[in-house]
Structure formats: structure tokens, C-alpha cells
Design a protein around this motif. Sequence first.
Motif: not given
Length: 280
Positions: A40-54, A203-209
Motif C-alpha cells: 500500500g506504499e509507493l509504487s516505485h519498488g513495484m515498477m523495479v520488481l516488474s523489470c525482473m519478475a513480470a 533506463g531511457g524510456a524503459a518498459r515497466i509495469y
Amino acid sequence: MRIGIIDGGYMNADRIPSLAKARVLMARDMVYPYGDDVYGELSHGMMVLSCMAAVDSHKYMGTAPEAEYLLLRSEYGPTESLYEEDTWAMAAEVADSAGVDVINSSLGYALFDDAATSHKYAELDGVSTLISRTASMLAGKGIVLVCSAGNSGNDPWKKITPPGDARDVLTVGAVNDKGMNTNFSSLGPSQDGRVKPDIMARGGAARIYNAQGCISKANGTSFASPIACGLVACLWQALPDKTAQEIIDLVRRSGDRHATPDNVFGYGIPDFWKAYQMGR
């Protein structure tokens, strides 16, 4: 392989379909008062996780979708203070105790709300700041830290932000889709003359969730770091007899600028197939 992520929150990571199969072993808050729900906190870590686990069939695959993950919150969003270096060190200790192989940290600290406590260039030697001194210990404990170089390239600070100056880590700068450095990617070298950043990744226009569960574009060394981190985990899985320092060295030596490193690209964009071949 077990990957620890130290970040600021993982909003909706437990609800986004593309992360439904992510193997999350632990989610823990290091910021006092400790919360029960890092989702329920910031979404930054979720976007980081998506780069590896999505994983989304025919659309997206992270760089280490079958790794195990620890989601550790150390960043307090509303303010910037030295306290967050303490919580980062706490998170690193928890990750070590849980047996992680690799840590991704897309956080960096240089300038604080209390200007009197802000860091100075002279401290970028890998040992002067608490966060970098902690980070410099990790390889000796059998952990590869992959961390963002920072997004200060256009700011007055310009330089890498701790723990990006740490020793025996992989500090990652950002390139765009053409392999050119982004103007926001922080610059090296370290204060004691070591090559920084170590490597570069997209890291420029990287694709994330994003927090709504949609594929999106985002700028930042925050995303170059996990893209590289997942590949580091894959490399180490393929070369399990290597030490943390040997893996770091292989990744550096596989960079396309290894022969002529500089303070913008470091050793360049790594070729992980080349690193694997060298490691064999």
C-alpha cells in the motif's frame, strides 16, 4: 536464485496480473513505525520488481522471472534524511540473513532536507557514508549489489549518489534505445578515482509495469539497475562456483567499453553471453 529489493514501496504488486507468479518469499517494512502492508506504499519498488519478475505472454518478460524475491521497504517518501541510510543498512542485514544472492537498490542519497547533513563530493569514496560503507561489505559476504547510479546528470550535484560510490558493487547508469547515455544519468568517477558507473543498461524510456498494471515507459537509472540485476542473477545461476567479486568482474569485463572506461559509460553495456563464455 534469491534477489532482495531495497526500495520505497510495492504498491499493488500483489494485485497486478503480470506479477501473479512472482515468487515473493518476504515483504518487510524497515521504516518506523513499521507497517504490515508494503503493497500500500509507493509504487516505485513495484515498477523495479516488474523489470525482473513480470511475465505477460507475448508482451513482456522480466530479466529474472523465476528468481525468489524479498521486498524490503527502506525509503520514506515524504522526506529525505540520513535516517534512510540506517533503514537501508537494516534492509541489507535482513537480506543477508535470508540468504539472498543479489540485491537491487534503486535508491541514492546525496542532498537532504537538512542541508547541513548533505553529503559532499569528498565523501564519495565508498566508505565515508554509512550506506556506501555497508554496501562495500556485501561482496565479502557473498552478495552482489546492483545499484542505480542516480538521476543527477542534469542537476547541480551531477555525480553518482551513495551507495553508487561503493566498492565491489555494480553501479548502473542509463542508456536509451540507441545505446546513448541519457542526460539524467549520474556521472563518475568515485572520489578515490575508481571507474563509475560500472555498467550501463536501458533506463531511457524503459518498459515497466505501472501501479495500474499496464505496461508503460519510465526514465531513470532506477530501472536500468533491475534490468541489469536480473541478468546478473541469471549469470551467477549459470556459473554457481564463482564468487560475488568474480561475477562483478566478469560483468565489467564484458562491457563494450571495457578497454577504455570513462566517467559517463563506465565499462559500457555488458554482454552477458560474453560474460558467461569468459566465466566458463
